[in-house]
Design a protein around this motif. Structure first.
Motif, PDB file in Angstrom:
ATOM      1  N   ASP A 145      28.163  46.923  38.513  1.00  0.00           N
ATOM      2  CA  ASP A 145      28.179  48.328  38.935  1.00  0.00           C
ATOM      3  C   ASP A 145      28.831  49.227  37.883  1.00  0.00           C
ATOM      4  N   ASP A 146      29.887  48.727  37.230  1.00  0.00           N
ATOM      5  CA  ASP A 146      30.547  49.502  36.178  1.00  0.00           C
ATOM      6  C   ASP A 146      29.591  49.756  35.016  1.00  0.00           C
ATOM      7  N   ILE A 147      28.860  48.721  34.599  1.00  0.00           N
ATOM      8  CA  ILE A 147      27.913  48.869  33.491  1.00  0.00           C
ATOM      9  C   ILE A 147      26.789  49.819  33.900  1.00  0.00           C
TER      10      ILE A 147
ATOM     11  N   LEU B 133      16.798  52.113  35.909  1.00  0.00           N
ATOM     12  CA  LEU B 133      17.876  51.445  35.194  1.00  0.00           C
ATOM     13  C   LEU B 133      18.335  50.274  36.043  1.00  0.00           C
ATOM     14  N   ARG B 134      18.342  49.087  35.451  1.00  0.00           N
ATOM     15  CA  ARG B 134      18.781  47.875  36.142  1.00  0.00           C
ATOM     16  C   ARG B 134      19.814  47.173  35.273  1.00  0.00           C
ATOM     17  N   VAL B 135      20.720  46.457  35.920  1.00  0.00           N
ATOM     18  CA  VAL B 135      21.750  45.712  35.217  1.00  0.00           C
ATOM     19  C   VAL B 135      21.796  44.308  35.791  1.00  0.00           C
ATOM     20  N   ASP B 136      21.873  43.340  34.908  1.00  0.00           N
ATOM     21  CA  ASP B 136      22.029  41.949  35.320  1.00  0.00           C
ATOM     22  C   ASP B 136      22.980  41.289  34.336  1.00  0.00           C
TER      23      ASP B 136
ATOM     24  N   LEU C 263      20.905  42.451  24.450  1.00  0.00           N
ATOM     25  CA  LEU C 263      21.807  43.351  25.173  1.00  0.00           C
ATOM     26  C   LEU C 263      21.065  44.209  26.193  1.00  0.00           C
ATOM     27  N   GLY C 264      19.792  44.457  25.931  1.00  0.00           N
ATOM     28  CA  GLY C 264      19.000  45.284  26.822  1.00  0.00           C
ATOM     29  C   GLY C 264      17.524  45.028  26.598  1.00  0.00           C
ATOM     30  N   LEU C 265      16.707  45.576  27.492  1.00  0.00           N
ATOM     31  CA  LEU C 265      15.265  45.362  27.403  1.00  0.00           C
ATOM     32  C   LEU C 265      14.535  46.489  28.109  1.00  0.00           C
ATOM     33  N   PHE C 266      13.495  47.007  27.456  1.00  0.00           N
ATOM     34  CA  PHE C 266      12.563  47.910  28.125  1.00  0.00           C
ATOM     35  C   PHE C 266      11.430  47.053  28.641  1.00  0.00           C
ATOM     36  N   HIS C 267      11.107  47.179  29.924  1.00  0.00           N
ATOM     37  CA  HIS C 267      10.012  46.423  30.511  1.00  0.00           C
ATOM     38  C   HIS C 267       9.075  47.402  31.206  1.00  0.00           C
ATOM     39  N   GLY C 268       7.854  47.446  30.753  1.00  0.00           N
ATOM     40  CA  GLY C 268       6.883  48.339  31.360  1.00  0.00           C
ATOM     41  C   GLY C 268       5.835  48.764  30.357  1.00  0.00           C
TER      42      GLY C 268
ATOM     43  N   ILE D  27      14.506  49.810  32.402  1.00  0.00           N
ATOM     44  CA  ILE D  27      15.401  49.451  31.310  1.00  0.00           C
ATOM     45  C   ILE D  27      16.455  48.539  31.901  1.00  0.00           C
ATOM     46  N   TRP D  28      16.566  47.361  31.302  1.00  0.00           N
ATOM     47  CA  TRP D  28      17.571  46.390  31.719  1.00  0.00           C
ATOM     48  C   TRP D  28      18.744  46.441  30.755  1.00  0.00           C
TER      49      TRP D  28
END
Length: 138
Positions: A16-18, A42-45, A65-70, A89-90
């Motif tokens: 949640d912080d990220i 925006l999603r965080v895992d 560190l991150g990923l655009f999916h779509g 965006i992950w």
């Protein structure tokens, strides 16, 4: 030298912080970029899935560190159609925290950089394109 730091009170930033840092970064983009980004989710895992790591040829789960999916803007159809997952965006918390621990940047700056980088993919820019833009900007 005395310190007011209470070690027992320190905790690693949560998912949640990220996400909150990512939302602030998204909300503080110039308006024209926010409009172009549209309704990207925006999603965080904690980590990317094994399938994502395999698809991208990542050596470890800390490589991404991150990923655009779509479907990026450059590849979007002229007419909307149904049955397509939303653009996302992950942000990956554990790799971001690992990077943060090894570098002299704020967590806010790192999350913002990753988010902007992934929005660049949404705009159809390659990693090389973005590296050139960053180099030109100093």
């Amino acid at each position: 030298m005395a310190t007011s730091l209470k070690i027992g009170a320190l905790k690693a930033p949560s998912l949640d912080d990220i996400e909150a840092l990512g939302r602030v970064a998204l909300d503080t983009l110039p308006e024209e970029f926010r409009k172009l980004a549209g309704d990207v989710e925006l999603r965080v895992d904690d980590f990317p899935t094994p399938e994502v790591l395999d698809d991208l040829g990542a050596e470890t789960e800390f490589d991404l560190l991150g990923l655009f999916h779509g479907v990026g803007m450059a590849h979007a159809p002229a007419v909307e159609y149904t049955g397509v997952m939303p653009n996302r965006i992950w942000l990956y918390r554990r790799p971001i925290l690992d990077y943060w621990a090894e570098h002299d940047e704020t967590l806010e700056a790192i999350v913002s950089h990753v988010l902007i980088h992934e929005i660049g993919h949404h705009f159809g820019l390659s990693d090389d394109d973005m590296e050139e833009i960053e180099d030109a900007a100093g």
